[in-house]
Design a protein around this motif. Structure first.
Motif, short mmCIF file in Angstrom:
data_model
loop_
_atom_site.label_atom_id
_atom_site.label_comp_id
_atom_site.label_asym_id
_atom_site.label_seq_id
_atom_site.Cartn_x
_atom_site.Cartn_y
_atom_site.Cartn_z
N PRO A 1 13.97 3.13 -8.10
CA PRO A 1 15.02 2.15 -8.36
C PRO A 1 14.52 0.87 -8.99
O PRO A 1 15.29 0.16 -9.66
N TRP A 2 13.26 0.52 -8.81
CA TRP A 2 12.72 -0.71 -9.38
C TRP A 2 11.99 -0.46 -10.70
O TRP A 2 12.01 -1.31 -11.58
N THR A 3 11.35 0.69 -10.85
CA THR A 3 10.61 0.97 -12.08
C THR A 3 11.41 1.80 -13.08
O THR A 3 11.16 1.76 -14.27
N GLY A 4 12.39 2.59 -12.58
CA GLY A 4 13.14 3.49 -13.45
C GLY A 4 12.33 4.69 -13.90
O GLY A 4 12.72 5.39 -14.84
N VAL A 5 11.22 4.96 -13.24
CA VAL A 5 10.27 5.99 -13.69
C VAL A 5 10.16 7.08 -12.64
O VAL A 5 10.10 6.81 -11.44
N LEU B 1 0.81 -1.22 0.00
CA LEU B 1 0.00 0.00 0.00
C LEU B 1 0.84 1.27 0.00
O LEU B 1 0.42 2.29 -0.54
N TRP B 2 2.02 1.23 0.59
CA TRP B 2 2.85 2.43 0.71
C TRP B 2 3.22 3.02 -0.64
O TRP B 2 3.06 4.23 -0.85
N PRO B 3 3.69 2.23 -1.64
CA PRO B 3 4.05 2.83 -2.93
C PRO B 3 2.86 3.32 -3.73
O PRO B 3 3.04 4.07 -4.70
N ILE B 4 1.65 2.89 -3.39
CA ILE B 4 0.49 3.40 -4.11
C ILE B 4 0.36 4.90 -3.90
O ILE B 4 0.01 5.66 -4.81
N ALA B 5 0.68 5.36 -2.68
CA ALA B 5 0.64 6.79 -2.39
C ALA B 5 1.95 7.48 -2.72
O ALA B 5 1.98 8.69 -2.92
N ARG C 1 0.45 10.85 -11.02
CA ARG C 1 0.85 9.98 -9.90
C ARG C 1 -0.38 9.35 -9.26
O ARG C 1 -0.36 8.16 -8.90
N ARG C 2 -1.43 10.12 -9.11
CA ARG C 2 -2.65 9.56 -8.52
C ARG C 2 -3.26 8.49 -9.41
O ARG C 2 -3.73 7.45 -8.91
N LEU C 3 -3.26 8.71 -10.72
CA LEU C 3 -3.81 7.71 -11.63
C LEU C 3 -3.00 6.42 -11.60
O LEU C 3 -3.56 5.31 -11.59
N VAL C 4 -1.67 6.54 -11.56
CA VAL C 4 -0.83 5.35 -11.48
C VAL C 4 -1.05 4.64 -10.15
O VAL C 4 -1.08 3.40 -10.09
N GLY C 5 -1.21 5.41 -9.06
CA GLY C 5 -1.50 4.80 -7.77
C GLY C 5 -2.81 4.01 -7.80
O GLY C 5 -2.89 2.90 -7.25
N LEU C 6 -3.83 4.58 -8.45
CA LEU C 6 -5.11 3.86 -8.58
C LEU C 6 -4.94 2.59 -9.42
O LEU C 6 -5.55 1.56 -9.12
N ILE D 1 4.49 6.60 -5.34
CA ILE D 1 4.97 5.79 -6.46
C ILE D 1 6.39 6.15 -6.86
O ILE D 1 7.18 5.29 -7.26
N ASN D 2 6.78 7.40 -6.73
CA ASN D 2 8.14 7.79 -7.12
C ASN D 2 9.21 7.21 -6.21
O ASN D 2 10.38 7.15 -6.59
N HIS D 3 8.84 6.78 -4.99
CA HIS D 3 9.81 6.15 -4.11
C HIS D 3 10.30 4.82 -4.67
O HIS D 3 11.33 4.31 -4.23
N PHE D 4 9.58 4.25 -5.62
CA PHE D 4 9.99 2.98 -6.20
C PHE D 4 10.71 3.17 -7.53
O PHE D 4 10.73 2.27 -8.37
#
Length: 603
Positions: free
Chosen positions: A442-446, A431-435, A454-459, A437-440
């Motif tokens: 290193p894994w997504t490269g995005v 649940l944490w990266p849903i709010a 950001r909200r749409l990607v979280g949804l 997303i940029n904290h991830f």
């Protein structure tokens, strides 16, 4: 033909906000009023009013602390509003709309020259507008509502001012609030400027702004005037990118990102950088302070940050099993082992970061590698900072764990309630990266700049996790022939769906290495979920740790193969250990009168 003083007087009178008024300043004030609703009208009038009150309360608190530090230890002096309210550097921001308006109105003034530099712009426009106020132009334009900075702009004053404003407007989003030093700092006497900078480079306005959690990225704007010498022949620019690298901020150099514009041609190390263009003068106090900061504590590279993450996750993955086998054979023992592993991992990470790094690395060589990596896009996304980010995750996941623990304790007693801690922390990971997303990154490269996106990607991530959890709840045991409980099926299904969502995001943004690595993580998690082995949480932690390291763009083929072997070996070891844990722990859990369903969750 006018002298500089006559010209300054003419501009000051034409740009002042006196009763006669100026079209330029009035236009700026209209721009300020247009920018206020984004802070006050978030969720209706009442919520906007509450948000505004909280914002002012935090601003005044930060200002009082800054003033106290300035008086007690010579820290940077804040600027002051007309009512005496101290305003620290992180609130000296200016919006994109205001920059655009300022640029357009300045071009209409008779004093404007297309060949002007930032030095000329300051003497012609900024100083006359702010003379005697003690405030920079940005705060002077936002006296009614100082804007908190979320974008740091790094540049050199010798640039063409028209090109600079054009570059900033092209690469700055509408919602961003920028810190531009010649607009943010008060351009007064040498002594006034010195008081603003303070006596410690680690607390200077530039450092304060970058280290503020609300600052989201560093935008570097090289220029043609320094082509051949390089932007990083200016030591202040070196300081800004060093602090941004330490804080894990995305570093964006969208234009002029070759060696000609950054480190010069022929290439010159940042060791030879100076404050200002006069290299024949002895180093001034600012230069000595900056050099001391770089030499005593080299920058944190993206590679070193990912290794710190890997150290923490490996300790957290192996410690619970070792603690259970050696000390306390219970779910509570597993939980204590996890806490001990995180504590040891963060201690080891701190030792590598703060104690070993200054002795093992040359600060200027590391800084040159950071500049090279930023030019190649290796620093485009946000990096995880173990000390800050893992702590914030633990607060979030820990709150979920406490709620689950209390519910189970009230229902089943203490022995079973400790399972809730594991479940709460696991749910927090999803649940944490849903709010955030940029904290991830290193894994997504995005890196996603716009809040709406950001909200749409979280949804989207929430939908992937939710659909996968529902599917697992109804069909997991039928498809895989396992005996998972409903709680366990939902948890593992949520994790697999969350990984699938990250994989889709990375693939959509055409991040090849990140997509391959996330596909591997997704495959291993899916296989482990479909098996009867335990250690699912431990294997997931290992996947996160090694995944962050594997995605670095600078690895050679041999290094990647070595990392792959280490990852496969570590996962295989956990598969082997996890295959034995359920048989050892399940009877013990049942003896503690936990529900059979909850006993399976521990796997």
């Amino acid at each position: 033909d006018r002298s500089d003083s006559q010209r300054g007087s003419m501009i000051s009178s034409s740009w002042s906000a006196s009763s006669s008024g100026s079209e330029v300043m009035n236009s700026m004030q209209r721009c300020v009023r247009r920018s206020r609703p984004r802070i006050t009208d978030r969720d209706g009038w009442c919520a906007g009013l509450a948000a505004r009150c909280f914002y002012w309360s935090r601003l005044r608190s930060d200002g009082c602390k800054a003033l106290q530090r300035s008086e007690e230890c010579g820290g940077p002096e804040p600027q002051f509003l007309e009512d005496g309210t101290p305003i620290p550097a992180k609130y000296w921001g200016i919006s994109r709309a205001q920059i655009s308006n300022l640029f357009e109105q300045a071009k209409k003034d008779p004093a404007w020259d297309d060949n002007d530099t930032a030095y000329d712009f300051v003497s012609k426009f900024v100083k006359p507008l702010t003379a005697g106020t003690g405030r920079g132009l940005a705060l002077n334009m936002n006296k009614a509502l100082p804007l908190e900075v979320n974008l740091m702009i790094s540049h050199a004053w010798c640039e063409n001012i028209g090109d600079f404003f054009s570059d900033v407007l092209q690469h700055m989003a509408k919602h961003e609030v920028a810190y531009i030093c010649f607009l943010a700092n008060y351009q007064g006497t040498r002594e006034e400027i010195k008081r603003q900078l303070g006596n410690d480079i680690n607390t200077s306005p530039f450092t304060q702004v970058i280290r503020n959690p609300h600052c989201l990225r560093l935008l570097v704007v090289p220029n043609d005037a320094l082509r051949g010498k390089g932007l990083y022949s200016r030591l202040w620019c070196d300081l800004e990118i060093k602090v941004a690298a330490d804080e894990g901020l995305p570093i964006h150099i969208p234009t002029r990102n070759s060696d000609d514009y950054l480190l010069g041609n022929p290439r010159v190390s940042s060791m030879n950088a100076r404050c200002g263009s006069r290299t024949d003068r002895p180093p001034n106090e600012d230069e000595l302070l900056i050099r001391k900061g770089i030499e005593e504590m080299p920058p944190k590279t993206a590679r070193s940050l990912t290794f710190e993450v890997c150290i923490v996750t490996m300790c957290a993955a192996f410690a619970p099993g070792l603690f259970v086998q050696c000390c306390m054979r219970s779910v509570f023992g597993w939980t204590l082992g996890l806490a001990l592993g995180i504590f040891v991992g963060m201690g080891a990470s701190f030792a590598v970061s703060r104690l070993c790094r200054p002795n093992l690395r040359n600060g200027y060589q590391v800084l040159d590698s950071v500049i090279d990596g930023a030019a190649k896009g290796w620093y485009h996304h946000r990096r995880v900072r173990p000390a800050q980010d893992i702590f914030s995750y633990l607060l979030f996941g820990g709150s979920l764990a406490v709620v689950d623990f209390l519910v189970r304790w009230n229902r089943d007693g203490f022995d079973c309630a400790t399972i809730g801690i594991v479940e709460g922390l696991s749910a927090g990971v999803c649940l944490w990266p849903i709010a955030r997303i940029n904290h991830f990154g290193p894994w997504t490269g995005v890196y996603i700049m716009r809040p709406k996106t950001r909200r749409l990607v979280g949804l989207f991530l929430a939908a992937c996790a939710g659909v996968s959890a529902l599917f697992s709840y109804h069909y997991w045991n039928v498809i895989f022939g396992t005996h998972r409980t409903s709680t366990q099926a939902i948890g593992r299904g949520m994790t697999v769906g969350w990984l699938f969502g990250l994989l889709c995001l990375s693939a959509f943004c055409r991040k090849l290495w990140h997509s391959v690595n996330l596909a591997f993580m997704f495959t291993v998690a899916l296989y482990d979920s479909g098996s009867e082995r335990g250690a699912f949480h431990e294997i997931f932690l290992l996947l996160l740790g090694f995944g962050a390291v594997q995605n670095r763009g600078e690895w050679e083929v041999g290094t990647r193969l070595l990392l792959c072997c280490m990852q496969v070996g570590s996962i295989s070891l956990l598969f082997y250990v996890g295959g034995k844990n359920p048989q050892n722990l399940l009877p013990m859990l049942q003896k503690s009168q936990c529900e059979v369903e909850d006993a399976y969750v521990f796997g």
